[in-house]
Scaffold this motif. Structure first.
Motif, short mmCIF file in Angstrom:
data_model
loop_
_atom_site.label_atom_id
_atom_site.label_comp_id
_atom_site.label_asym_id
_atom_site.label_seq_id
_atom_site.Cartn_x
_atom_site.Cartn_y
_atom_site.Cartn_z
N PRO A 5 65.18 108.02 20.97
CA PRO A 5 65.64 107.66 22.32
C PRO A 5 65.17 106.29 22.78
CG PRO A 5 64.01 109.43 22.40
CD PRO A 5 64.41 109.27 20.97
N ASP A 6 63.98 105.87 22.36
CA ASP A 6 63.50 104.54 22.75
C ASP A 6 64.37 103.45 22.13
OD1 ASP A 6 61.43 105.54 24.27
OD2 ASP A 6 60.02 105.55 22.59
N ARG A 7 64.76 103.66 20.87
CA ARG A 7 65.64 102.70 20.22
C ARG A 7 67.05 102.76 20.81
NH1 ARG A 7 67.61 102.65 13.88
NH2 ARG A 7 68.69 100.65 13.97
N ALA A 8 67.54 103.98 21.04
CA ALA A 8 68.89 104.14 21.60
C ALA A 8 69.02 103.43 22.94
CB ALA A 8 69.22 105.62 21.75
N ALA A 9 67.94 103.43 23.72
CA ALA A 9 67.98 102.80 25.04
C ALA A 9 68.11 101.29 24.98
CB ALA A 9 66.72 103.18 25.83
N THR A 10 67.95 100.73 23.79
CA THR A 10 68.08 99.27 23.62
C THR A 10 69.35 98.90 22.88
OG1 THR A 10 66.90 99.19 21.49
CG2 THR A 10 65.57 99.09 23.50
N GLN A 11 70.20 99.88 22.57
CA GLN A 11 71.42 99.64 21.81
C GLN A 11 72.62 99.57 22.74
OE1 GLN A 11 71.08 102.98 19.08
NE2 GLN A 11 70.22 101.67 17.49
N PHE A 12 73.33 98.46 22.68
CA PHE A 12 74.48 98.25 23.56
C PHE A 12 75.71 97.98 22.69
CE2 PHE A 12 70.71 96.71 25.96
CZ PHE A 12 70.69 97.72 26.91
N PHE A 13 76.44 99.04 22.39
CA PHE A 13 77.58 98.95 21.49
C PHE A 13 78.92 99.01 22.24
CE2 PHE A 13 74.56 101.28 18.42
CZ PHE A 13 74.02 100.08 17.97
N ASN A 39 64.81 108.66 35.16
CA ASN A 39 64.27 108.38 36.49
C ASN A 39 64.71 106.98 36.93
OD1 ASN A 39 62.31 106.48 35.26
ND2 ASN A 39 61.33 108.37 34.53
N TYR A 40 64.38 106.64 38.17
CA TYR A 40 64.83 105.35 38.70
C TYR A 40 64.20 104.19 37.94
CZ TYR A 40 66.38 101.75 41.88
OH TYR A 40 66.99 100.62 42.40
N GLY A 41 62.96 104.32 37.55
CA GLY A 41 62.31 103.26 36.77
C GLY A 41 63.06 102.97 35.49
N ALA A 42 63.56 104.04 34.84
CA ALA A 42 64.33 103.85 33.61
C ALA A 42 65.66 103.18 33.90
CB ALA A 42 64.56 105.19 32.93
N LEU A 43 66.23 103.44 35.07
CA LEU A 43 67.48 102.77 35.47
C LEU A 43 67.26 101.27 35.62
CD1 LEU A 43 70.43 102.82 36.44
CD2 LEU A 43 69.57 103.37 38.74
N VAL A 44 66.16 100.90 36.26
CA VAL A 44 65.83 99.48 36.41
C VAL A 44 65.54 98.86 35.05
CG1 VAL A 44 64.21 97.82 37.42
CG2 VAL A 44 65.01 99.76 38.77
N ALA A 45 64.84 99.62 34.19
CA ALA A 45 64.55 99.11 32.84
C ALA A 45 65.84 98.88 32.06
CB ALA A 45 63.65 100.10 32.10
N TRP A 46 66.82 99.78 32.23
CA TRP A 46 68.13 99.59 31.58
C TRP A 46 68.79 98.30 32.08
CZ3 TRP A 46 73.12 99.02 33.28
CH2 TRP A 46 74.12 99.08 32.30
N SER A 47 68.74 98.08 33.39
CA SER A 47 69.32 96.87 33.97
C SER A 47 68.63 95.62 33.42
CB SER A 47 69.19 96.90 35.50
OG SER A 47 69.87 98.01 36.04
N THR A 48 67.33 95.74 33.20
CA THR A 48 66.57 94.62 32.63
C THR A 48 67.05 94.31 31.22
OG1 THR A 48 64.61 95.25 33.93
CG2 THR A 48 64.27 93.79 32.05
N ARG A 49 67.13 95.34 30.39
CA ARG A 49 67.54 95.14 28.99
C ARG A 49 68.99 94.68 28.89
NH1 ARG A 49 64.53 99.96 28.62
NH2 ARG A 49 66.47 101.15 28.72
N ARG A 50 69.85 95.20 29.74
CA ARG A 50 71.27 94.85 29.68
C ARG A 50 71.54 93.52 30.36
NH1 ARG A 50 75.59 93.42 28.80
NH2 ARG A 50 77.47 94.59 28.25
N GLY A 51 70.58 93.03 31.13
CA GLY A 51 70.72 91.72 31.76
C GLY A 51 71.75 91.67 32.87
N THR A 52 71.74 92.69 33.73
CA THR A 52 72.73 92.75 34.80
C THR A 52 72.22 92.25 36.15
OG1 THR A 52 72.12 95.05 35.28
CG2 THR A 52 73.93 94.69 33.73
#
Length: 202
Positions: A5-13, A39-52
């Motif tokens: 899951p940690d790796r999947a969270a960084t994969q943008f296909f 959780n909300y922190g993970a949502l913000v982390a996703w936004s960080t990785r995706r660069g939105t």
């Protein structure tokens, strides 16, 4: 998608922000889906990785979520509702069926006008301030409007690997893409099929 899951969270296909957000449930069509934004922190982390979002907005959102935990939980519920709508829309489009935009249009009505773009590293992001905990969802919705109002709407695909269910824009010349990632799901599925074939041989 990855079994980690940690790796999947960084994969943008997905190829588009809204589809990458739809893909935040790993193993979506399996019996044991894996939540990538619990959780909300993970949502913000996703936004960080995706660069939105710009860095200042991300920092402000983290601080605001800590101070307003109930509001953050409500936004996370909205995020899950939006993601479920994305699944329905993407599935309908790839099957060339009518789509229901009632809930998405209701979400769009609550959005402010798109702000100006600002440069961030090698790309551009909306100049949001992090003053509203809903902000991580806004670029997702703006991305969805771009997909629906372009030829992308006719090029949506869904990974054919068993249990995956991740969506993408099929930009292959003949629209023959089968996997979210040939190197991840493609290799795994080819290996699975080869093993099944060997096992069934007399």
């Amino acid at each position: 998608m990855s079994r980690d899951p940690d790796r999947a969270a960084t994969q943008f296909f997905g190829g588009r922000v809204c589809l990458d957000f739809a893909n935040t449930l790993d193993w979506r069509t399996s019996d044991q889906p894996q939540e990538l934004i619990p959780n909300y922190g993970a949502l913000v982390a996703w936004s960080t990785r995706r660069g939105t979002l710009p860095p200042r907005a991300l920092a402000n959102l983290r601080s605001r979520a800590t101070s307003h935990p109930l509001e953050a939980e409500a936004v996370l519920a909205d995020a899950f509702a939006l993601r479920a709508e994305l699944w329905k829309i993407a599935d309908a489009l790839r099957r060339q069926r009518a789509i229901d935009l009632v809930r998405v249009n209701r979400m769009l009505l609550s959005l402010p006008p798109q702000p100006r773009l600002v440069k961030h590293e090698n790309t551009f992001v909306h100049d949001l301030k992090g003053a509203n905990l809903q902000e991580p969802l806004w670029p997702v919705l703006w991305s969805l409007t771009s997909v629906l109002s372009s030829s992308d709407a006719g090029r949506l695909g869904c990974c054919q690997a068993t249990g995956c269910g991740w969506f993408y824009v099929d930009e292959s010349p003949n629209r023959t893409r089968l996997w979210c990632s040939s190197e991840v799901c493609g290799n795994r599925e080819r290996a699975r099929r080869a093993y099944a074939k060997r096992s069934s041989a007399p």
